[in-house]
Motif scaffolding. Sequence first.
Motif, PDB file in Angstrom:
ATOM      1  N   UNK A  79      71.773   5.299  66.824  1.00 41.15           N
ATOM      2  CA  UNK A  79      70.879   4.267  67.330  1.00 41.15           C
ATOM      3  C   UNK A  79      70.040   4.817  68.480  1.00 41.15           C
ATOM      4  N   UNK A  80      68.969   4.079  68.809  1.00 45.35           N
ATOM      5  CA  UNK A  80      68.097   4.488  69.905  1.00 45.35           C
ATOM      6  C   UNK A  80      67.504   3.264  70.578  1.00 45.35           C
ATOM      7  N   UNK A  81      67.082   3.465  71.834  1.00 41.51           N
ATOM      8  CA  UNK A  81      66.413   2.431  72.612  1.00 41.51           C
ATOM      9  C   UNK A  81      64.935   2.789  72.711  1.00 41.51           C
ATOM     10  N   UNK A  82      64.082   1.786  72.624  1.00 45.31           N
ATOM     11  CA  UNK A  82      62.645   1.966  72.717  1.00 45.31           C
ATOM     12  C   UNK A  82      62.128   1.021  73.792  1.00 45.31           C
ATOM     13  N   UNK A  83      61.341   1.550  74.720  1.00 42.04           N
ATOM     14  CA  UNK A  83      60.731   0.718  75.764  1.00 42.04           C
ATOM     15  C   UNK A  83      59.223   0.735  75.564  1.00 42.04           C
ATOM     16  N   UNK A  84      58.615  -0.470  75.629  1.00 39.35           N
ATOM     17  CA  UNK A  84      57.156  -0.524  75.488  1.00 39.35           C
ATOM     18  C   UNK A  84      56.594  -1.672  76.306  1.00 39.35           C
ATOM     19  N   UNK A  85      55.310  -1.528  76.647  1.00 33.60           N
ATOM     20  CA  UNK A  85      54.582  -2.579  77.338  1.00 33.60           C
ATOM     21  C   UNK A  85      53.830  -3.398  76.308  1.00 33.60           C
ATOM     22  N   UNK A  86      53.843  -4.695  76.508  1.00 33.70           N
ATOM     23  CA  UNK A  86      53.021  -5.606  75.719  1.00 33.70           C
ATOM     24  C   UNK A  86      52.488  -6.635  76.709  1.00 33.70           C
ATOM     25  N   UNK A  87      51.210  -6.549  76.998  1.00 29.04           N
ATOM     26  CA  UNK A  87      50.653  -7.402  78.044  1.00 29.04           C
ATOM     27  C   UNK A  87      51.251  -7.017  79.397  1.00 29.04           C
ATOM     28  N   UNK A  88      51.693  -8.004  80.156  1.00 26.48           N
ATOM     29  CA  UNK A  88      52.250  -7.761  81.489  1.00 26.48           C
ATOM     30  C   UNK A  88      53.755  -7.518  81.459  1.00 26.48           C
ATOM     31  N   UNK A  89      54.346  -7.510  80.282  1.00 26.64           N
ATOM     32  CA  UNK A  89      55.799  -7.421  80.173  1.00 26.64           C
ATOM     33  C   UNK A  89      56.249  -6.104  79.550  1.00 26.64           C
ATOM     34  N   UNK A  90      57.482  -5.737  79.840  1.00 27.97           N
ATOM     35  CA  UNK A  90      58.123  -4.596  79.195  1.00 27.97           C
ATOM     36  C   UNK A  90      59.192  -5.133  78.259  1.00 27.97           C
ATOM     37  N   UNK A  91      59.307  -4.524  77.109  1.00 29.59           N
ATOM     38  CA  UNK A  91      60.334  -4.885  76.140  1.00 29.59           C
ATOM     39  C   UNK A  91      61.215  -3.676  75.874  1.00 29.59           C
ATOM     40  N   UNK A  92      62.510  -3.917  75.761  1.00 29.39           N
ATOM     41  CA  UNK A  92      63.471  -2.897  75.358  1.00 29.39           C
ATOM     42  C   UNK A  92      64.041  -3.361  74.025  1.00 29.39           C
ATOM     43  N   UNK A  93      63.993  -2.491  73.030  1.00 25.46           N
ATOM     44  CA  UNK A  93      64.552  -2.831  71.725  1.00 25.46           C
ATOM     45  C   UNK A  93      65.540  -1.755  71.308  1.00 25.46           C
ATOM     46  N   UNK A  94      66.660  -2.195  70.717  1.00 20.67           N
ATOM     47  CA  UNK A  94      67.656  -1.268  70.194  1.00 20.67           C
ATOM     48  C   UNK A  94      67.575  -1.289  68.677  1.00 20.67           C
ATOM     49  N   UNK A  95      67.520  -0.086  68.106  1.00 22.51           N
ATOM     50  CA  UNK A  95      67.474   0.083  66.656  1.00 22.51           C
ATOM     51  C   UNK A  95      68.654   0.923  66.201  1.00 22.51           C
ATOM     52  N   UNK A  96      69.109   0.681  64.979  1.00 24.13           N
ATOM     53  CA  UNK A  96      70.035   1.594  64.315  1.00 24.13           C
ATOM     54  C   UNK A  96      69.257   2.234  63.169  1.00 24.13           C
ATOM     55  N   UNK A  97      69.700   3.415  62.734  1.00 22.28           N
ATOM     56  CA  UNK A  97      68.922   4.137  61.720  1.00 22.28           C
ATOM     57  C   UNK A  97      68.967   3.491  60.347  1.00 22.28           C
ATOM     58  N   UNK A  98      69.859   2.536  60.136  1.00 20.01           N
ATOM     59  CA  UNK A  98      69.947   1.907  58.827  1.00 20.01           C
ATOM     60  C   UNK A  98      69.268   0.535  58.761  1.00 20.01           C
ATOM     61  N   UNK A  99      68.562   0.139  59.842  1.00 19.10           N
ATOM     62  CA  UNK A  99      67.850  -1.137  59.835  1.00 19.10           C
ATOM     63  C   UNK A  99      66.446  -0.930  60.383  1.00 19.10           C
ATOM     64  N   UNK A 100      65.460  -1.531  59.761  1.00 19.48           N
ATOM     65  CA  UNK A 100      64.076  -1.355  60.209  1.00 19.48           C
ATOM     66  C   UNK A 100      63.700  -2.310  61.338  1.00 19.48           C
TER      67      UNK A 100
END
Length: 180
Positions: free
Chosen positions: A54-75
């Motif tokens: 699994x991995x964590x992804x951080x991104x900006x969208x507008x004025x906010x930051x989002x952290x999302x966790x993914x596993x390699x077997x789910x899109x």
Amino acid sequence: ILNDYQQFVSVSNSFGEDDNPTLWDMTTGNQIQHFNTKHKNRHIVAMCNHGTNSFLLAYWHGADTYIEMFTIDQTEPIETMAMEGTHIDSPITSVSGNQFATCHEDCSVALWDLSIGTRLCTYEGHTSWINDIVYLREKRSIVTVSNDHTMKVWPISIHFEVEDSSDQEISYKTDVEDSL
């Protein structure tokens, strides 16, 4: 790099519709799948491994930051946390379980719990941009390196307590020791 060095995830910082993180097979060089973030037209600022698959992804969208966790077997992300009104700076690091640490524009470091969407504690002491962050599992510490020409070691001391056994509400107490 994931799955015992057999696969890796790549990301793009463009703002297009097809710039989702991509899983690749390292032995064949073939693309395996794309991952779908909650938002399009976002700016990816950081990514890190979170365990073997699994991995964590951080991104900006507008004025906010989002952290999302993914596993390699789910899109789709298995966890998403919005940090409203907050912009983190690269990099981030996985700590353990659902915990991760982020670097911020004010040169601070924050420890978070993704599963409950809460900042557990903040470490302050750098006076310039933080270049790198890593978690030392055997020392239960976060290490940061900054443009202020310092390296800081931030010991993690998080204690879980059950406040009321009838509703199983959990609180955190943190003992943040001085950096070394």
